[in-house]
Scaffold this active site. Structure first.
Site, short mmCIF file in Angstrom:
data_model
loop_
_atom_site.label_atom_id
_atom_site.label_comp_id
_atom_site.label_asym_id
_atom_site.label_seq_id
_atom_site.Cartn_x
_atom_site.Cartn_y
_atom_site.Cartn_z
N GLU A 129 0.83 -1.10 0.02
CA GLU A 129 0.08 0.15 -0.04
C GLU A 129 0.88 1.23 0.07
O GLU A 129 1.85 1.19 0.62
CB GLU A 129 -0.78 -0.17 1.45
CG GLU A 129 -2.50 0.05 1.08
CD GLU A 129 -2.99 1.14 0.29
OE1 GLU A 129 -2.48 1.58 -0.72
OE2 GLU A 129 -4.12 1.46 0.80
N ASP A 130 0.50 2.29 -0.60
CA ASP A 130 1.00 3.41 -0.38
C ASP A 130 1.05 4.41 0.96
O ASP A 130 2.11 4.58 1.37
CB ASP A 130 0.42 4.61 -1.53
CG ASP A 130 -0.83 4.73 -1.21
OD1 ASP A 130 -1.58 4.18 -0.33
OD2 ASP A 130 -1.35 5.54 -2.04
N PHE A 187 -0.70 16.38 3.92
CA PHE A 187 -1.31 15.62 2.82
C PHE A 187 -0.10 15.87 1.83
O PHE A 187 0.20 16.70 1.50
CB PHE A 187 -2.49 16.56 2.34
CG PHE A 187 -3.30 15.48 1.23
CD1 PHE A 187 -4.11 14.41 1.84
CD2 PHE A 187 -2.85 15.65 -0.12
CE1 PHE A 187 -4.67 13.61 0.72
CE2 PHE A 187 -3.66 14.73 -1.18
CZ PHE A 187 -4.37 13.81 -0.83
N ASP A 195 -3.52 5.96 6.57
CA ASP A 195 -3.75 7.16 7.26
C ASP A 195 -4.77 6.88 8.45
O ASP A 195 -4.36 6.59 9.44
CB ASP A 195 -4.49 7.99 6.09
CG ASP A 195 -5.11 9.25 6.16
OD1 ASP A 195 -4.18 9.89 7.36
OD2 ASP A 195 -5.75 9.87 5.84
N ARG A 204 1.08 12.00 -9.29
CA ARG A 204 1.46 10.55 -9.24
C ARG A 204 2.80 10.24 -9.80
O ARG A 204 3.46 9.38 -9.10
CB ARG A 204 0.43 9.55 -9.51
CG ARG A 204 -0.81 9.61 -8.92
CD ARG A 204 -1.75 8.41 -9.47
NE ARG A 204 -3.19 8.49 -9.16
CZ ARG A 204 -3.70 7.82 -8.10
NH1 ARG A 204 -2.98 7.37 -7.14
NH2 ARG A 204 -5.05 7.90 -7.79
P1 IMP Z 1 -7.25 5.46 5.04
O1 IMP Z 1 -8.15 4.47 4.72
O2 IMP Z 1 -7.78 6.46 5.65
O3 IMP Z 1 -5.85 4.84 5.90
O4 IMP Z 1 -6.73 5.93 3.68
C1 IMP Z 1 -5.73 5.38 3.12
C2 IMP Z 1 -5.86 5.91 1.68
O5 IMP Z 1 -6.05 7.19 1.42
C3 IMP Z 1 -4.53 5.51 0.94
O6 IMP Z 1 -4.30 4.55 0.45
C4 IMP Z 1 -4.37 6.91 -0.17
O7 IMP Z 1 -5.00 6.40 -1.38
C5 IMP Z 1 -5.47 7.89 0.50
N1 IMP Z 1 -4.44 8.86 1.46
C6 IMP Z 1 -4.33 9.16 2.61
N2 IMP Z 1 -3.57 10.02 3.04
C7 IMP Z 1 -3.25 10.65 1.92
C8 IMP Z 1 -2.26 11.47 1.30
O8 IMP Z 1 -1.64 12.35 2.27
N3 IMP Z 1 -2.05 11.69 0.15
C9 IMP Z 1 -2.69 10.99 -0.67
N4 IMP Z 1 -3.46 10.21 -0.66
C10 IMP Z 1 -3.65 9.97 0.91
MG MG Z 2 -4.22 4.03 -1.66
#
Ligand code: IMP
Ligand code: MG
Length: 173
Positions: free
Chosen positions: A98-99, A151, A102, A164
């Site tokens: 995963e990238d 962000f 959050d 990207r």
């Molecule tokens: P989560 O479900 O809140 O953990 O979010 C995960 C997803 O939100 C990641 O796979 C990203 O695609 C997106 N995301 C969360 N934070 C960022 C950020 O700072 N920049 C870009 N995408 C983000």
């Molecule tokens: Mg993602």
């Protein structure tokens, strides 16, 4: 075109490359046999492609796409499966790539649906982690960098589908 531009470099290209190489070494040591990598599209595409280049040995790949953020920088809180895997997971040593983690909602969802498919093992590698934003205490086995609540874009991560392609991680201004 997106209406915001990245102003500062948070993690430079050489820093990313060094850390990804380290992660690959660690992951390979933990997987002497095949590692079945599931890259989460689209954000993980660049991390995955650099990671597998340094893994060596036996690697198989599959892709999944989920949508969690609509357009913008706030989570909708809802995770949707947009593209499913092509192959079954039973008996495989699976590594989710995963990238960023959050809130943890996306990863928790992914781990649950993939665990239900009977892999021999299931672990997760995330390039970035923002622990201050966590809503669910999700387990991440390999973390590239822990970052503050900013962000970020680049190296696969987007803002409104832009940035990207940046080879570094930047903070939006
Ligand atoms: P989560 O479900 O809140 O953990 O979010 C995960 C997803 O939100 C990641 O796979 C990203 O695609 C997106 N995301 C969360 N934070 C960022 C950020 O700072 N920049 C870009 N995408 C983000
Ligand atoms: Mg993602």
């Amino acid at each position: 075109m997106a209406d915001r531009t990245p102003t500062s470099v948070l993690i430079s290209e050489p820093q990313l490359q060094d850390r990804v190489r380290e992660l690959a070494t660690q992951i390979r040591a933990d997987y002497p046999e095949n590692v079945h990598i599931i890259a989460v599209l689209k954000g993980a595409f660049m991390f995955m492609s650099d990671l597998v280049r340094h893994l060596g040995g036996s690697v198989s790949l599959d892709f999944m796409a989920v949508s969690s953020y609509a357009k913008g920088t706030t989570s909708s809180g809802e995770v949707r499966l947009v593209k499913d895997l092509d192959t079954a997971l039973d008996g495989k040593d699976v590594l989710i790539v995963e990238d960023i983690v959050d809130t943890g909602l996306t990863l928790t969802y992914l781990q649950e649906i993939l665990q239900a498919r009977g892999p021999r093992s299931l672990r997760t590698a995330c390039l970035l982690s923002k622990p201050s934003r966590r809503k669910i205490d999700v387990k991440v086995d390999y973390v590239g960098f822990t970052i503050e609540d900013k962000f970020v874009v680049g190296y696969g991560l987007d803002y409104a589908e832009q940035y990207r392609n940046l080879p570094y991680i930047g903070v939006l201004g």
